[in-house]
Design an enzyme around this catalytic site. Structure first.
Site, PDB file in Angstrom:
ATOM      1  N   GLY A  61       0.820  -1.208   0.000  1.00 29.30           N
ATOM      2  CA  GLY A  61       0.000   0.000   0.000  1.00 29.30           C
ATOM      3  C   GLY A  61       0.855   1.259   0.000  1.00 29.30           C
ATOM      4  O   GLY A  61       0.567   2.236  -0.691  1.00 29.30           O
ATOM      5  N   ARG A  77      -0.371  -8.826  -3.300  1.00 30.21           N
ATOM      6  CA  ARG A  77      -0.403  -7.735  -2.318  1.00 30.21           C
ATOM      7  C   ARG A  77       0.435  -8.132  -1.109  1.00 30.21           C
ATOM      8  O   ARG A  77       0.298  -9.251  -0.589  1.00 30.21           O
ATOM      9  CB  ARG A  77      -1.846  -7.453  -1.916  1.00 30.21           C
ATOM     10  N   GLY A  97       0.882  -6.528   2.497  1.00 29.92           N
ATOM     11  CA  GLY A  97       0.372  -5.443   3.325  1.00 29.92           C
ATOM     12  C   GLY A  97       0.327  -5.800   4.791  1.00 29.92           C
ATOM     13  O   GLY A  97       0.968  -6.751   5.242  1.00 29.92           O
ATOM     14  N   THR A  98      -0.452  -5.015   5.517  1.00 29.59           N
ATOM     15  CA  THR A  98      -0.621  -5.252   6.955  1.00 29.59           C
ATOM     16  C   THR A  98      -2.107  -5.458   7.252  1.00 29.59           C
ATOM     17  O   THR A  98      -2.970  -5.083   6.458  1.00 29.59           O
ATOM     18  CB  THR A  98      -0.099  -4.070   7.801  1.00 29.59           C
ATOM     19  N   MET A 155      -7.873  -3.438   3.941  1.00 27.43           N
ATOM     20  CA  MET A 155      -8.748  -2.522   3.209  1.00 27.43           C
ATOM     21  C   MET A 155      -8.645  -2.686   1.688  1.00 27.43           C
ATOM     22  O   MET A 155      -9.130  -1.824   0.951  1.00 27.43           O
ATOM     23  CB  MET A 155      -8.462  -1.068   3.625  1.00 27.43           C
ATOM     24  N   GLU A 156      -8.022  -3.767   1.211  1.00 27.84           N
ATOM     25  CA  GLU A 156      -7.760  -3.896  -0.226  1.00 27.84           C
ATOM     26  C   GLU A 156      -8.036  -5.269  -0.852  1.00 27.84           C
ATOM     27  O   GLU A 156      -8.311  -5.363  -2.056  1.00 27.84           O
ATOM     28  CB  GLU A 156      -6.278  -3.541  -0.522  1.00 27.84           C
ATOM     29  N   SER A 195      -0.113  -6.146  12.048  1.00 24.58           N
ATOM     30  CA  SER A 195       0.510  -4.949  12.623  1.00 24.58           C
ATOM     31  C   SER A 195      -0.194  -4.491  13.892  1.00 24.58           C
ATOM     32  O   SER A 195       0.366  -3.725  14.673  1.00 24.58           O
ATOM     33  CB  SER A 195       0.486  -3.813  11.603  1.00 24.58           C
ATOM     34  N   ASP A 196      -1.434  -4.929  14.095  1.00 20.25           N
ATOM     35  CA  ASP A 196      -2.172  -4.502  15.286  1.00 20.25           C
ATOM     36  C   ASP A 196      -3.273  -5.516  15.612  1.00 20.25           C
ATOM     37  O   ASP A 196      -3.604  -6.360  14.780  1.00 20.25           O
ATOM     38  CB  ASP A 196      -2.760  -3.096  15.096  1.00 20.25           C
TER      39      ASP A 196
HETATM   40  N1  HPA Z   1      -8.039  -1.979  10.033  1.00 17.98           N
HETATM   41  C1  HPA Z   1      -8.024  -1.936   8.700  1.00 17.98           C
HETATM   42  N2  HPA Z   1      -6.936  -2.136   7.991  1.00 17.98           N
HETATM   43  C2  HPA Z   1      -5.807  -2.416   8.647  1.00 17.98           C
HETATM   44  C3  HPA Z   1      -5.758  -2.482  10.018  1.00 17.98           C
HETATM   45  C4  HPA Z   1      -6.934  -2.262  10.760  1.00 17.98           C
HETATM   46  O1  HPA Z   1      -6.953  -2.310  11.999  1.00 17.98           O
HETATM   47  N3  HPA Z   1      -4.485  -2.756  10.390  1.00 17.98           N
HETATM   48  C5  HPA Z   1      -3.776  -2.877   9.248  1.00 17.98           C
HETATM   49  N4  HPA Z   1      -4.573  -2.672   8.192  1.00 17.98           N
END
Ligand code: HPA
Length: 235
Positions: free
Chosen positions: A20, A87, A89-90, A181-182, A204-205
């Site tokens: 991204g 992709r 991503g995170t 989101m993708e 990542s979270d």
């Molecule tokens: N929400 C949406 N997209 C993300 C998040 C999230 O908490 N963390 C990484 N991409």
């Protein structure tokens, strides 16, 4: 040439990694590729092409969210003849089985986006990864001893969502493991355009604990995922 990517088609490879963040595209090119050229800088959405272990590959930033992602994926396929899009991503985990820094190999994508409703009307399309890439990623992740899971991702239209808790509850009830989101748009476009696609996501979270991976560790787990992507594509 296309509207958002201004490049000579000869300068873009059939296989493209899609982070991204355009700065991550630069990081991948600088860290993993040789004989690199930068083919795009329009809107700061950098694109690079180089070689990984003799294999030609491009890396293109996409921005965040399905509409932005869609523009770059669409143009890569239609104007630059891309055949394999991956992709990197995170995601945020919603599952006790998927931990911070783990990698999610995304099998399929749920979504709250209106994009597919718009496209398909009453027909509910199931956006899935290409089996050959999914299977190869699974084998490589196992061989590398990575912390990973294969499961579904919820592709959300809103990072800050007033109804986020309700959607998380529904996602968990069907075993969907994480949110990005993708991916829904990648898998949908790949089916429509008859190319191969896969999403790999590092966690990542956490939507369970609110924890986030600190920046330095984020880079390390991102690198492990990029190495998995390259081994999946060319290993
Ligand atoms: N929400 C949406 N997209 C993300 C998040 C999230 O908490 N963390 C990484 N991409």
């Amino acid at each position: 040439m296309s509207i958002h990517i201004v490049a000579d088609p000869a300068n873009i490879a059939p296989t493209v990694l899609l982070p991204g963040d355009p700065l991550r595209a630069r990081h991948i090119a600088q860290t993993y590729l040789t004989d690199v050229i930068q083919y795009n800088e329009i809107r700061g959405m950098f694109g690079f092409t180089g070689y990984w272990q003799g294999n030609r590959v491009s890396v293109q930033g996409t921005g965040m969210g399905m509409p932005s992602f869609s523009i770059y994926a669409h143009e890569l396929v239609d104007s630059y003849h891309a055949k394999r899009l991956v992709r990197v991503g995170t995601c945020g985990t919603m599952s006790e089985q998927l931990h911070l820094r783990d990698i999610l190999i995304a099998q399929a994508a749920d979504s709250d986006s209106g994009m597919n409703e718009n496209r398909f009307g009453p027909y509910h399309f199931a956006p899935t990864a290409s089996f050959s890439l999914l299977y190869k990623a699974y084998e490589q992740a196992k061989a590398k001893g990575l912390g990973f899971a294969v499961g579904n991702v919820f592709t959300s239209d809103q990072f800050y969502d007033l109804k986020g808790d309700k959607k998380k509850q529904i996602a968990q009830s069907v075993g969907t493991m994480a949110v990005d989101m993708e991916t829904c748009e990648l898998y949908t476009l790949a089916h429509l355009k008859k190319i191969e696609s896969l999403t790999l996501l590092t966690v990542s979270d956490s939507l369970l604990s609110g924890e986030q991976v600190p920046p330095k560790q984020r880079q390390d787990s991102f690198n492990a995922m990029v190495e998995l992507a390259l081994a999946t594509l060319f290993g």
